[in-house]
Design a protein around this motif. Sequence first.
Motif, PDB file in Angstrom:
ATOM      1  N   GLY A   3      14.315   9.245   3.487  1.00 34.79           N
ATOM      2  CA  GLY A   3      12.979   8.717   3.218  1.00 34.79           C
ATOM      3  C   GLY A   3      12.947   7.241   2.882  1.00 34.79           C
ATOM      4  N   THR A   4      14.040   6.520   3.162  1.00 27.80           N
ATOM      5  CA  THR A   4      14.115   5.094   2.882  1.00 27.80           C
ATOM      6  C   THR A   4      14.165   4.319   4.190  1.00 27.80           C
ATOM      7  OG1 THR A   4      15.327   5.515   0.842  1.00 27.80           O
ATOM      8  CG2 THR A   4      15.443   3.289   1.724  1.00 27.80           C
ATOM      9  N   VAL A   5      13.308   3.321   4.321  1.00 25.29           N
ATOM     10  CA  VAL A   5      13.315   2.442   5.485  1.00 25.29           C
ATOM     11  C   VAL A   5      14.240   1.277   5.169  1.00 25.29           C
ATOM     12  CG1 VAL A   5      11.902   1.008   6.996  1.00 25.29           C
ATOM     13  CG2 VAL A   5      10.935   3.090   6.015  1.00 25.29           C
ATOM     14  N   VAL A   6      15.204   1.019   6.056  1.00 28.44           N
ATOM     15  CA  VAL A   6      16.162  -0.054   5.818  1.00 28.44           C
ATOM     16  C   VAL A   6      16.088  -1.078   6.955  1.00 28.44           C
ATOM     17  CG1 VAL A   6      17.757   1.370   4.493  1.00 28.44           C
ATOM     18  CG2 VAL A   6      18.034   1.194   6.940  1.00 28.44           C
ATOM     19  N   PRO A   7      16.252  -2.364   6.634  1.00 27.38           N
ATOM     20  CA  PRO A   7      16.281  -3.373   7.690  1.00 27.38           C
ATOM     21  C   PRO A   7      17.580  -3.260   8.484  1.00 27.38           C
ATOM     22  CG  PRO A   7      16.508  -4.399   5.523  1.00 27.38           C
ATOM     23  CD  PRO A   7      16.319  -2.938   5.303  1.00 27.38           C
ATOM     24  N   ASP A   8      17.471  -3.318   9.789  1.00 28.90           N
ATOM     25  CA  ASP A   8      18.635  -3.260  10.678  1.00 28.90           C
ATOM     26  C   ASP A   8      18.777  -4.622  11.336  1.00 28.90           C
ATOM     27  OD1 ASP A   8      20.709  -2.570  12.334  1.00 28.90           O
ATOM     28  OD2 ASP A   8      19.523  -1.252  13.614  1.00 28.90           O
ATOM     29  N   CYS A  26       2.314  -8.307   7.139  1.00 29.20           N
ATOM     30  CA  CYS A  26       2.533  -7.281   8.162  1.00 29.20           C
ATOM     31  C   CYS A  26       3.084  -6.000   7.533  1.00 29.20           C
ATOM     32  CB  CYS A  26       3.473  -7.785   9.240  1.00 29.20           C
ATOM     33  SG  CYS A  26       2.724  -9.017  10.306  1.00 29.20           S
ATOM     34  N   LEU A  27       3.962  -6.151   6.558  1.00 32.50           N
ATOM     35  CA  LEU A  27       4.499  -4.975   5.867  1.00 32.50           C
ATOM     36  C   LEU A  27       3.389  -4.242   5.125  1.00 32.50           C
ATOM     37  CD1 LEU A  27       6.796  -3.156   4.946  1.00 32.50           C
ATOM     38  CD2 LEU A  27       7.227  -4.779   3.097  1.00 32.50           C
ATOM     39  N   ARG A  28       2.532  -4.985   4.422  1.00 34.86           N
ATOM     40  CA  ARG A  28       1.407  -4.349   3.715  1.00 34.86           C
ATOM     41  C   ARG A  28       0.491  -3.610   4.678  1.00 34.86           C
ATOM     42  NH1 ARG A  28       2.096  -8.700   0.310  1.00 34.86           N
ATOM     43  NH2 ARG A  28       0.813 -10.126   1.522  1.00 34.86           N
ATOM     44  N   ASN A  29       0.203  -4.240   5.816  1.00 37.71           N
ATOM     45  CA  ASN A  29      -0.653  -3.592   6.812  1.00 37.71           C
ATOM     46  C   ASN A  29       0.000  -2.340   7.383  1.00 37.71           C
ATOM     47  OD1 ASN A  29      -2.725  -5.425   6.541  1.00 37.71           O
ATOM     48  ND2 ASN A  29      -1.982  -6.742   8.199  1.00 37.71           N
ATOM     49  N   ALA A  30       1.306  -2.397   7.636  1.00 39.09           N
ATOM     50  CA  ALA A  30       2.024  -1.229   8.158  1.00 39.09           C
ATOM     51  C   ALA A  30       1.995  -0.083   7.153  1.00 39.09           C
ATOM     52  CB  ALA A  30       3.459  -1.612   8.501  1.00 39.09           C
ATOM     53  N   GLU A  31       2.157  -0.411   5.875  1.00 38.83           N
ATOM     54  CA  GLU A  31       2.087   0.625   4.846  1.00 38.83           C
ATOM     55  C   GLU A  31       0.687   1.234   4.777  1.00 38.83           C
ATOM     56  OE1 GLU A  31       4.706  -0.010   1.106  1.00 38.83           O
ATOM     57  OE2 GLU A  31       3.903  -1.980   1.709  1.00 38.83           O
ATOM     58  N   LYS A  32      -0.314   0.362   4.789  1.00 34.47           N
ATOM     59  CA  LYS A  32      -1.694   0.820   4.687  1.00 34.47           C
ATOM     60  C   LYS A  32      -2.060   1.736   5.861  1.00 34.47           C
ATOM     61  CE  LYS A  32      -4.530  -2.506   3.979  1.00 34.47           C
ATOM     62  NZ  LYS A  32      -5.528  -3.585   4.081  1.00 34.47           N
ATOM     63  N   HIS A  43       7.204  12.974   8.544  1.00 34.03           N
ATOM     64  CA  HIS A  43       6.041  13.295   7.727  1.00 34.03           C
ATOM     65  C   HIS A  43       6.238  12.768   6.316  1.00 34.03           C
ATOM     66  CE1 HIS A  43       4.346  15.836  10.819  1.00 34.03           C
ATOM     67  NE2 HIS A  43       5.541  16.379  10.973  1.00 34.03           N
ATOM     68  N   GLY A  44       5.153  12.369   5.694  1.00 29.78           N
ATOM     69  CA  GLY A  44       5.190  11.929   4.305  1.00 29.78           C
ATOM     70  C   GLY A  44       5.441  10.447   4.157  1.00 29.78           C
ATOM     71  N   PRO A  45       5.295   9.969   2.925  1.00 31.36           N
ATOM     72  CA  PRO A  45       5.494   8.539   2.660  1.00 31.36           C
ATOM     73  C   PRO A  45       6.982   8.171   2.715  1.00 31.36           C
ATOM     74  CG  PRO A  45       5.077   9.706   0.619  1.00 31.36           C
ATOM     75  CD  PRO A  45       4.915  10.711   1.732  1.00 31.36           C
ATOM     76  N   LEU A  46       7.240   6.920   3.052  1.00 29.95           N
ATOM     77  CA  LEU A  46       8.603   6.418   3.107  1.00 29.95           C
ATOM     78  C   LEU A  46       8.753   5.246   2.138  1.00 29.95           C
ATOM     79  CD1 LEU A  46       9.096   6.408   6.982  1.00 29.95           C
ATOM     80  CD2 LEU A  46       9.932   8.085   5.347  1.00 29.95           C
ATOM     81  N   ASP A  47       9.939   5.093   1.587  1.00 27.05           N
ATOM     82  CA  ASP A  47      10.236   4.017   0.645  1.00 27.05           C
ATOM     83  C   ASP A  47      10.595   2.750   1.429  1.00 27.05           C
ATOM     84  OD1 ASP A  47      11.033   2.417  -1.448  1.00 27.05           O
ATOM     85  OD2 ASP A  47      12.885   3.528  -1.842  1.00 27.05           O
ATOM     86  N   VAL A  48       9.824   1.681   1.260  1.00 24.23           N
ATOM     87  CA  VAL A  48      10.053   0.434   1.999  1.00 24.23           C
ATOM     88  C   VAL A  48      10.552  -0.687   1.082  1.00 24.23           C
ATOM     89  CG1 VAL A  48       8.405   0.991   3.820  1.00 24.23           C
ATOM     90  CG2 VAL A  48       7.647  -0.268   1.809  1.00 24.23           C
ATOM     91  N   ASP A  49      11.055  -0.352  -0.099  1.00 30.28           N
ATOM     92  CA  ASP A  49      11.504  -1.374  -1.043  1.00 30.28           C
ATOM     93  C   ASP A  49      12.618  -2.252  -0.474  1.00 30.28           C
ATOM     94  OD1 ASP A  49       9.659  -0.699  -2.951  1.00 30.28           O
ATOM     95  OD2 ASP A  49      11.031   0.618  -4.058  1.00 30.28           O
ATOM     96  N   ARG A  50      13.539  -1.662   0.293  1.00 26.86           N
ATOM     97  CA  ARG A  50      14.629  -2.473   0.859  1.00 26.86           C
ATOM     98  C   ARG A  50      14.103  -3.457   1.902  1.00 26.86           C
ATOM     99  NH1 ARG A  50      19.760   1.264   2.002  1.00 26.86           N
ATOM    100  NH2 ARG A  50      20.601  -0.751   2.622  1.00 26.86           N
ATOM    101  N   VAL A  51      13.107  -3.039   2.672  1.00 27.07           N
ATOM    102  CA  VAL A  51      12.500  -3.943   3.655  1.00 27.07           C
ATOM    103  C   VAL A  51      11.744  -5.050   2.921  1.00 27.07           C
ATOM    104  CG1 VAL A  51      10.818  -4.131   5.523  1.00 27.07           C
ATOM    105  CG2 VAL A  51      12.330  -2.147   5.415  1.00 27.07           C
ATOM    106  N   ARG A  52      11.029  -4.682   1.864  1.00 27.37           N
ATOM    107  CA  ARG A  52      10.291  -5.679   1.066  1.00 27.37           C
ATOM    108  C   ARG A  52      11.262  -6.713   0.495  1.00 27.37           C
ATOM    109  NH1 ARG A  52       7.573  -2.305  -1.655  1.00 27.37           N
ATOM    110  NH2 ARG A  52       5.725  -2.399  -0.380  1.00 27.37           N
ATOM    111  N   GLY A  53      12.394  -6.266  -0.019  1.00 22.62           N
ATOM    112  CA  GLY A  53      13.402  -7.177  -0.559  1.00 22.62           C
ATOM    113  C   GLY A  53      13.990  -8.071   0.521  1.00 22.62           C
TER     114      GLY A  53
END
Length: 79
Positions: A3-8, A26-32, A43-53
Motif C-alpha cells: 500500500g505504499t507508492v514509491v518513486p522509481d 500534481c501529487l495533490r491533484n492525483a491524490e484528490k 483498491h483503497g487508499p495508498l500511502d504517498v509519503d515517500r513520493v512526497r518526500g
Amino acid sequence: MDGTVVPDTRRRLPGRGAWLHPDPDCLRNAEKRRAFPRAFRLHGPLDVDRVRGHLAQLGKEVAGSPRDQQEARKQVDPS
C-alpha cells in the motif's frame, strides 16, 4: 504490495507504474482524484509519503535558476 507508492527514479522496479510531474500540485491533484489506485489497479487508499518526500528533495535540488525550475516541470512521456 504493502500500500505504499514509491518513486522509481531508475525505472527498474517490476509491476505497474504511474507517471507524475515533479510538482507537488500534481501529487495533490492525483491524490484528490484517486489516480494512484486506478493506475495501479488496486483498491483503497495508498500511502504517498515517500513520493512526497522525493518531490520535496527534487524541489530543493531545483531551487536554482528559473530555467531549472521550468525544465523540472516538463511532462515526461514514456513513449
